[in-house]
Design a protein around this motif. Structure first.
Motif: not given
Length: 181
Positions: A5-10, A12-22, A24-32
């Motif tokens: 998920f971190a790779t996917i977010i990166d 699409v051009g997003e900044d993984l260090t942005r506060d709202g995304l810190l 997200t990879p963990k939450r997305a994996a848990k949701a999946m």
């Protein structure tokens, strides 16, 4: 999965260090994992012996069972309702178990056509019913959010087994009972 998920977010051009995304990879994996929990379940496990002797021999119908699944082609949700009918042959299935069987198969990467057949065959196998009918009506995000972008499209599928296929009166009774009112 978290790294993917971190790779996917990166990607699409997003900044993984942005506060709202810190996180997200963990939450997305848990949701999946939650959305695909059907891979960790079996029909036998969710039925858990809730099959009961009964003299009932008329149609049992459970309608409007909400379902949420993921299209195996685009990994986008499809959302709808499932109607399940069966004619007992000496045994009835605990009511909540029908909805649980729907979820076992819906919570996997799926196409609606196969989902409908899997639910019907599973209930037929577990109950030994004279017949089983399953209808699913669903809206597919892969058609609504992308591609042809048709917001009001809905897909209906059916699987009719045993007397629901061979007996015209049984088939018509089932279809009349699930017809929207």
């Amino acid at each position: 999965m978290e790294q993917s998920f971190a790779t996917i977010i990166d990607g699409v051009g997003e900044d993984l260090t942005r506060d709202g995304l810190l996180d997200t990879p963990k939450r997305a994996a848990k949701a999946m994992q939650f959305l695909t929990r059907g891979y960790q379940q079996s029909v036998e496990e969710v039925v858990n012996g809730a099959l009961f002797e009964s003299d009932a021999n008329e149609m049992v119908l459970v309608s409007n069972i909400e379902l949420y699944s993921m299209c195996e082609h685009h990994m986008l949700p499809f959302i709808g309702k499932c109607h399940v009918g069966y004619i007992p042959n000496g045994k009835v299935l605990g009511l909540s178990k029908i909805a649980r069987i729907v979820d076992v198969f819906a919570r996997r990467l799926q196409i609606q056509e196969n989902l409908t057949s899997q639910i019907a065959q599973s209930i037929m196998d577990i109950t030994g019913a004279e017949g089983v009918g399953v209808i699913i009506e669903a809206k597919h995000m892969c058609m609504m959010m992308r591609g042809v972008e048709k917001q009001n499209s809905q897909m209906r599928t059916s699987s009719l087994l045993g007397s629901f296929r061979s007996d015209e009166k049984t088939r018509h009774e089932f279809l009349a009972l699930v017809r929207p009112r």
